[in-house]
Each structure stands twice: as structure tokens, then as C-alpha cells.
Design an enzyme around this catalytic site. Sequence first.
Site, PDB file in Angstrom:
ATOM      1  N   THR A 132       0.879  -1.183   0.000  1.00  0.00           N
ATOM      2  CA  THR A 132       0.000   0.000   0.000  1.00  0.00           C
ATOM      3  C   THR A 132       0.906   1.220   0.000  1.00  0.00           C
ATOM      4  O   THR A 132       1.966   1.200   0.629  1.00  0.00           O
ATOM      5  CB  THR A 132      -0.853  -0.004   1.284  1.00  0.00           C
ATOM      6  OG1 THR A 132      -1.826  -1.016   1.177  1.00  0.00           O
ATOM      7  CG2 THR A 132      -1.541   1.344   1.534  1.00  0.00           C
ATOM      8  N   ARG A 160     -14.842  -6.024  -0.548  1.00  0.00           N
ATOM      9  CA  ARG A 160     -14.147  -5.739   0.727  1.00  0.00           C
ATOM     10  C   ARG A 160     -13.493  -4.342   0.663  1.00  0.00           C
ATOM     11  O   ARG A 160     -12.882  -3.970  -0.321  1.00  0.00           O
ATOM     12  CB  ARG A 160     -13.079  -6.809   0.955  1.00  0.00           C
ATOM     13  CG  ARG A 160     -12.202  -6.620   2.193  1.00  0.00           C
ATOM     14  CD  ARG A 160     -10.882  -5.986   1.848  1.00  0.00           C
ATOM     15  NE  ARG A 160      -9.940  -6.014   2.964  1.00  0.00           N
ATOM     16  CZ  ARG A 160      -8.812  -5.307   2.989  1.00  0.00           C
ATOM     17  NH1 ARG A 160      -8.486  -4.539   1.981  1.00  0.00           N
ATOM     18  NH2 ARG A 160      -8.000  -5.376   4.018  1.00  0.00           N
ATOM     19  N   VAL A 161     -13.657  -3.586   1.728  1.00  0.00           N
ATOM     20  CA  VAL A 161     -13.001  -2.280   1.822  1.00  0.00           C
ATOM     21  C   VAL A 161     -12.054  -2.322   3.026  1.00  0.00           C
ATOM     22  O   VAL A 161     -12.432  -2.817   4.090  1.00  0.00           O
ATOM     23  CB  VAL A 161     -14.042  -1.153   1.987  1.00  0.00           C
ATOM     24  CG1 VAL A 161     -13.356   0.194   2.227  1.00  0.00           C
ATOM     25  CG2 VAL A 161     -14.931  -1.066   0.743  1.00  0.00           C
ATOM     26  N   GLY A 162     -10.844  -1.814   2.845  1.00  0.00           N
ATOM     27  CA  GLY A 162      -9.846  -1.881   3.915  1.00  0.00           C
ATOM     28  C   GLY A 162      -9.601  -0.544   4.598  1.00  0.00           C
ATOM     29  O   GLY A 162     -10.338   0.438   4.387  1.00  0.00           O
ATOM     30  N   ASP A 163      -8.555  -0.513   5.386  1.00  0.00           N
ATOM     31  CA  ASP A 163      -8.238   0.664   6.197  1.00  0.00           C
ATOM     32  C   ASP A 163      -7.938   1.915   5.376  1.00  0.00           C
ATOM     33  O   ASP A 163      -8.128   3.036   5.854  1.00  0.00           O
ATOM     34  CB  ASP A 163      -7.030   0.365   7.090  1.00  0.00           C
ATOM     35  CG  ASP A 163      -5.794   0.026   6.258  1.00  0.00           C
ATOM     36  OD1 ASP A 163      -5.835  -0.983   5.527  1.00  0.00           O
ATOM     37  OD2 ASP A 163      -4.804   0.770   6.334  1.00  0.00           O
ATOM     38  N   THR A 183       0.153   1.008   6.608  1.00  0.00           N
ATOM     39  CA  THR A 183       0.160  -0.061   5.613  1.00  0.00           C
ATOM     40  C   THR A 183       0.109  -1.376   6.378  1.00  0.00           C
ATOM     41  O   THR A 183       0.471  -1.432   7.556  1.00  0.00           O
ATOM     42  CB  THR A 183       1.423   0.016   4.730  1.00  0.00           C
ATOM     43  OG1 THR A 183       1.393  -1.053   3.785  1.00  0.00           O
ATOM     44  CG2 THR A 183       2.701  -0.081   5.540  1.00  0.00           C
ATOM     45  N   GLY A 184      -0.349  -2.439   5.721  1.00  0.00           N
ATOM     46  CA  GLY A 184      -0.426  -3.731   6.407  1.00  0.00           C
ATOM     47  C   GLY A 184      -1.802  -4.340   6.262  1.00  0.00           C
ATOM     48  O   GLY A 184      -2.547  -4.018   5.325  1.00  0.00           O
ATOM     49  N   GLY A 186      -5.386  -4.567   6.601  1.00  0.00           N
ATOM     50  CA  GLY A 186      -6.399  -3.547   6.854  1.00  0.00           C
ATOM     51  C   GLY A 186      -7.310  -3.857   8.023  1.00  0.00           C
ATOM     52  O   GLY A 186      -7.667  -2.965   8.807  1.00  0.00           O
TER      53      GLY A 186
END
Length: 264
Positions: A132, A160-163, A183-184, A186
Site C-alpha cells: 500500500t 471488501r473495503v480496507g483501512d 500499511t499492512g 487492513g
Amino acid sequence: MKKGSGLDGAQAAVSFMEESGSFNCGRGACLTAEGKVELDGAVMWGKGLAGAGVGSVTCTYSPVSLARWVMENTEHVLIGGERCADYARLAGMRIENVQPSKSSWAKFLVLKKEKSHAKALEMVRKLNMGETVGAVAVGSDGIPAAAVSTGGRWLKLPGRVGDSAILGAGIFADSRTGAACATGTGEEIIKCALSFKACEYMRETSGPEAARKAVGFVTKTRGRDTAGIITIDIRGRVGASFNTEAMGRAWYDQGKGRAVAKIR
Ligand code: GLY
């Protein structure tokens, strides 16, 4: 930044990486379990906690630009899915049918050969296929800002939605403290409200120390190999910390008068 706004600077850095095709964002994004590209991104400006994110975007390679438009032209902080194309049109952005890059498609075919989903995910982890991208900056006006963009996680479920779309999780900026970008994984970053946490630490401490404390927190509560973070406090002190094997990062070193980059 010697000149201009931190938001313009952070966004420009992230847009460059989206366009490069070299990272897990924009033209180089990872693929969902169905082999498609779905992008997340966000921007945040410390003045008045202005910011917005976009999730599961398929109409542009630059979610960060769309997020900037949402921030400046709507009263919302999160827009997702197919209707993003309507807002991208309103923003005057070129509408794309985003496609996997050759390199992402080749990786996808290798992962899909693995019958066990768990083993495929282990392969993703071992090959460090994350990347990211994000940037933090303090403008010449002293206001901190952050920008972030990602394809999310390899083989994620469609939708899916991440951080990286969520203020407080993948990104945060506050003119009283500083800015942070994560980053990482989510899901773990969201559970820890990691970027908000790093900015809160900056009430008491510097950007570098806040980054270490934030990663210490995520490691203690969610385990190793979960996250990394970059930070900048309002005095311009930059920090970076991670609990993974590596995290590519670069910054402008005022003392040396040049950019410095590191991976480990
Ligand atoms: N940190 C990117 C993601 O998990 O979506």
C-alpha cells in the site's frame, strides 16, 4: 514542504505511485479472489479534520484524486462501489475500466494454482506482496496532511473495503498534532484505529516516537506481521515503524538536503 500545501504534496506523491504500476495501488494493484481490481484511497488535511475516503473503486486508477474531490465537494467522508463512477464524472476525471496489470495477472495465476486458500495467503505473506502506498507532509502553512492508495489485500473478497479508505484507520491528520498513514493488514489496522492512535500519541511525543508506539500497540494487541506506519509531527519530524520484515520508505532529510530511502 518549503512551498505549498501538505495536502497537494502528499497527494502528488501518491498519484505518482498510483500511475507507476510498481506498487500495490493504481495501475499495479493486487487482485480480488475473482481476479479483478478494486481500489481504496483517502486524503486528509489537518485543518478542521477535513478528509474523505473511497472504497472498492473500479472506475479510475487514482482513488486518491477521487477522494480529494469527495472531500472538497461533498459533506461525506466515505463513498464506495459502482456509484463512484458518477462522482468521478462530476470531478471531470477520465472514466476507466480498471484492469489487472500483466504482472498482477501473472501473480494471480500462480496463486490460483494453489488449491488451498490458506496456503495461497501464506505465499502472499512470504513474498511480501503488500505495498500500500502513502505519504505524509507538513505544508509551508504548518498544516499536516496525508494521502493513501491501495489495491487492498491479495485474493480479498469482492466488495471488501480496507483501512486505506477509512479516516482514523489507514490515514489521519490533525493540525494540533501531525499526520499518519498506515500499511499492512487492513482489518487489524481498522480494529486498532491505528492512524488516529499515532496522531493522538503526537500530543505528547514526536512523530518518530509516535510511530514506534503505534506499531508497539498493534503488535501487542494483534500480533507481528500486521502493520507499518509513517508519521510527521507539526514540527516536521518524520517517523516510520513496522512489525513486518521490511517496509519501503523515503523522506526528505533537511539536515542532508536530500531524499533518503530505506527498506529494512
Ligand atoms: N492496508 C491495505 C488494506 O489492507 O487494504
